[in-house]
Design a protein around this motif. Structure first.
Motif, short mmCIF file in Angstrom:
data_model
loop_
_atom_site.label_atom_id
_atom_site.label_comp_id
_atom_site.label_asym_id
_atom_site.label_seq_id
_atom_site.Cartn_x
_atom_site.Cartn_y
_atom_site.Cartn_z
N ASN A 1 -13.55 -27.36 -31.93
CA ASN A 1 -13.95 -27.53 -33.10
C ASN A 1 -14.23 -29.09 -33.36
N LEU A 2 -14.13 -29.88 -32.34
CA LEU A 2 -14.27 -31.32 -32.25
C LEU A 2 -15.54 -31.81 -31.81
N GLY A 3 -15.89 -32.72 -31.83
CA GLY A 3 -17.15 -33.42 -31.02
C GLY A 3 -18.55 -32.78 -31.80
N ASN A 4 -19.43 -32.68 -30.90
CA ASN A 4 -20.65 -31.92 -31.36
C ASN A 4 -21.23 -30.82 -30.41
N ASP A 5 -22.30 -30.36 -30.66
CA ASP A 5 -22.85 -29.09 -30.04
C ASP A 5 -23.85 -29.22 -28.85
N ASP A 6 -23.78 -30.63 -28.38
CA ASP A 6 -24.66 -30.99 -27.12
C ASP A 6 -24.14 -29.89 -25.99
N ILE A 7 -22.96 -29.82 -25.87
CA ILE A 7 -22.33 -29.13 -24.67
C ILE A 7 -22.86 -27.46 -24.37
N TYR A 8 -23.06 -26.91 -25.76
CA TYR A 8 -23.49 -25.53 -25.59
C TYR A 8 -24.98 -25.54 -25.48
N GLN A 9 -25.65 -26.50 -25.94
CA GLN A 9 -27.26 -26.52 -25.61
C GLN A 9 -27.42 -26.73 -24.04
N TYR A 10 -26.42 -27.74 -23.42
CA TYR A 10 -26.52 -28.01 -22.13
C TYR A 10 -26.11 -26.60 -21.36
N LEU A 11 -25.18 -25.91 -21.66
CA LEU A 11 -24.79 -24.54 -20.95
C LEU A 11 -25.82 -23.73 -21.11
N ASP A 12 -26.58 -23.52 -22.28
CA ASP A 12 -27.47 -22.56 -22.50
C ASP A 12 -28.58 -22.89 -21.47
N GLU A 13 -29.00 -24.41 -21.66
CA GLU A 13 -30.20 -24.65 -20.76
C GLU A 13 -29.96 -24.64 -19.18
N GLU A 14 -28.84 -24.93 -18.71
CA GLU A 14 -28.45 -24.74 -17.40
C GLU A 14 -28.02 -23.19 -17.02
N ASN A 15 -27.87 -22.38 -17.80
CA ASN A 15 -27.87 -21.08 -17.51
C ASN A 15 -26.12 -20.91 -17.11
N ILE A 16 -25.29 -21.71 -17.69
CA ILE A 16 -23.90 -21.50 -17.26
C ILE A 16 -23.27 -20.85 -18.17
N GLU A 17 -22.14 -19.90 -17.67
CA GLU A 17 -21.41 -19.16 -18.32
C GLU A 17 -20.42 -19.63 -19.25
N LEU A 18 -20.28 -19.42 -20.68
CA LEU A 18 -19.40 -19.96 -21.45
C LEU A 18 -18.19 -18.89 -21.24
N LEU A 19 -16.99 -19.05 -21.20
CA LEU A 19 -16.19 -18.20 -20.85
C LEU A 19 -15.27 -17.79 -21.94
N GLU A 20 -15.09 -19.21 -22.64
CA GLU A 20 -14.27 -18.99 -23.88
C GLU A 20 -14.25 -20.39 -24.53
N LYS A 21 -14.16 -20.36 -26.17
CA LYS A 21 -13.97 -21.51 -26.70
C LYS A 21 -12.62 -21.48 -27.33
N ILE A 22 -11.86 -22.55 -27.25
CA ILE A 22 -10.60 -22.79 -27.57
C ILE A 22 -10.31 -23.76 -28.62
N LYS A 23 -9.89 -23.57 -29.99
CA LYS A 23 -9.90 -24.55 -31.00
C LYS A 23 -8.77 -25.63 -30.71
N PHE A 24 -9.16 -26.75 -31.13
CA PHE A 24 -8.26 -27.78 -31.35
C PHE A 24 -7.20 -27.51 -32.61
N ASP A 25 -5.81 -27.50 -32.31
CA ASP A 25 -5.06 -27.27 -33.49
C ASP A 25 -3.76 -28.26 -33.07
N ARG A 26 -3.36 -28.71 -34.19
CA ARG A 26 -2.32 -29.86 -34.32
C ARG A 26 -1.01 -29.20 -33.79
N GLU A 27 -0.89 -27.76 -34.21
CA GLU A 27 0.33 -26.88 -33.97
C GLU A 27 0.33 -26.85 -32.42
#
Lengths: 280, 119
Positions: free
Chosen positions: A218-244
């Motif tokens: 939930n931080l930063g920007n979406d460039d990484i997802y675009q990159y993974l998509d373009e390079e056909n790399i598997e996105l295993l999981e997204k983990i949010k940042f949480d202060r807790e």
């Protein structure tokens, strides 16, 4: 199955991911190969502690026997041995222990001596759960020898997790050598993406299977997802940042014991990476 | 007597380098023939041990004295082994200027290393 967790950029969550995946599995061995700054042990309290030294050889020159031909100095790629006028200088910390100087020495003036470069710390965390980490001595240049020792000790483990060093240097290459799968732990920042690209390049050159966990999604920007998509790399999981999460980690606790959200994320990753390979 | 100076360019009017073993060039002044020679520093791109290598190169060329901005511990060990003396110059000067300063005894001799080495 051997799985390395690596990142490129430091501080993306390799250790968090490693110790939590390890804690999630019923049977596994974890090795922390980030020997320059190991930190998995801060989260894992074990018993049956065992400490052992890791040694590296370096040349010792008999100045009497030496004929100052210069062959050793010409051979050494790291300038660890330099023949001067009346003695041969050896810089122990630059030596990579390749054995080359002795091979090229025709006067038999070179022998080798052991020097401790770091230590291994073995422990048992629970039944069927072993944890070993390495620690490089202050002032040593390369941790590769220690990483190789960790890999050698754990080579027959059925389920092995490897908390790897950041970056794409010799240490990282040593840590991922011979694994079945690599999990890149990335963060969606420009710096995180830039360093991840280098890891992807490394893993492709090494013909490794890999997937990506985007941490602090939930931080930063979406460039990484675009990159993974373009390079056909598997996105295993997204983990949010949480202060807790940060505060639980800061207390040295295992996140899956405190967050159902995080436990589910580990479960999904294990399922995707190991399939039916593991008993949870 | 030969004096080597770490330099940024290939002639005696160039600015002196801020680094010893990773300088672009060494200018070698031969006080017997009063001539200058420049060599590209083969140690500048070494992954490790540039200090030792640079000193070896200069030692093999018969250099007696080096004028440097600073010295790491390995370079100093190597200079001692090659029996080469070292003197420290101030920054922003030219090669010619620091040679004059050396002969005017304005440069301090370095007997201990000034930096930890930078790899």
């Amino acid at each position: 199955m051997k799985i390395a967790i690596l990142s490129g950029k430091g501080g993306t969550g390799k250790t968090t991911l490693s110790v939590n995946l390890f804690s999630f599995l019923k049977k596994a061995t974890l090795i922390d190969t980030d020997v320059e700054e190991p930190n998995s042990h801060l989260f894992l309290k074990g018993y049956d502690l065992l400490e052992e030294g890791v040694y590296k050889k370096h040349p010792v020159v008999d100045d009497e026997a030496c004929d100052y031909c210069g062959a050793c100095g010409n051979f050494c790629n790291f300038n660890a041995i330099i023949p001067a006028k009346k003695k041969v200088l050896v810089f122990q910390d630059l030596c990579h222990d390749c054995g080359g100087c002795k091979l090229v020495c025709e006067s038999g003036a070179i022998s080798y001596k052991d020097k401790e470069v770091g230590k291994l710390y073995h422990s048992t965390i629970a039944k069927n759960k072993k944890f070993i980490y390495g620690n490089l001595n202050v002032g040593e240049v390369s941790g590769v020898r220690i990483i190789e020792s960790l890999k050698e000790i754990s080579k027959n483990e059925e389920i092995l997790l490897i908390d790897s060093p950041p970056g794409t240097s010799c240490s990282t290459v040593a840590a991922i050598e011979g694994v079945d799968y690599c999990i890149i732990c990335a963060e969606p920042t420009p710096f995180g993406l830039s360093d991840m690209r280098m890891v992807v390049e490394l893993l492709r050159a090494q013909k490794q299977n890999f997937g990506v966990v985007v941490n602090k999604s939930n931080l930063g920007n979406d460039d990484i997802y675009q990159y993974l998509d373009e390079e056909n790399i598997e996105l295993l999981e997204k983990i949010k940042f949480d202060r807790e999460f940060a505060s639980i980690l800061a207390e040295g606790k295992i996140l899956i014991n405190h967050s159902e959200y995080f436990r589910n994320k580990m479960k999904n990753i294990v399922k995707k990476v190991m399939g039916d390979n593991c008993d949870q | 007597m030969k004096i080597a100076i770490s330099a940024t360019e290939q002639n005696e009017n160039s600015r002196v380098s801020d680094r010893f073993a990773r300088a672009e060039y060494f200018i070698i002044y031969d006080h017997d023939s009063l001539t200058f020679k420049s060599i590209e520093n083969p140690a500048k791109k070494e992954g490790s041990g540039a200090g030792g290598k640079a000193v070896k190169v200069l030692g093999d060329l018969g250099v007696d004295i080096v004028l440097v901005p600073e010295l790491g511990p390995k370079a100093l060990d190597a200079l001692n082994a090659f029996e080469i003396k070292s003197y420290q110059y101030p920054r922003e000067k030219t090669v010619r200027e620091v040679i004059y300063m050396y002969f005017e005894k304005k440069l301090p001799e370095l007997l201990v290393s000034t930096s930890k080495g930078r790899h």
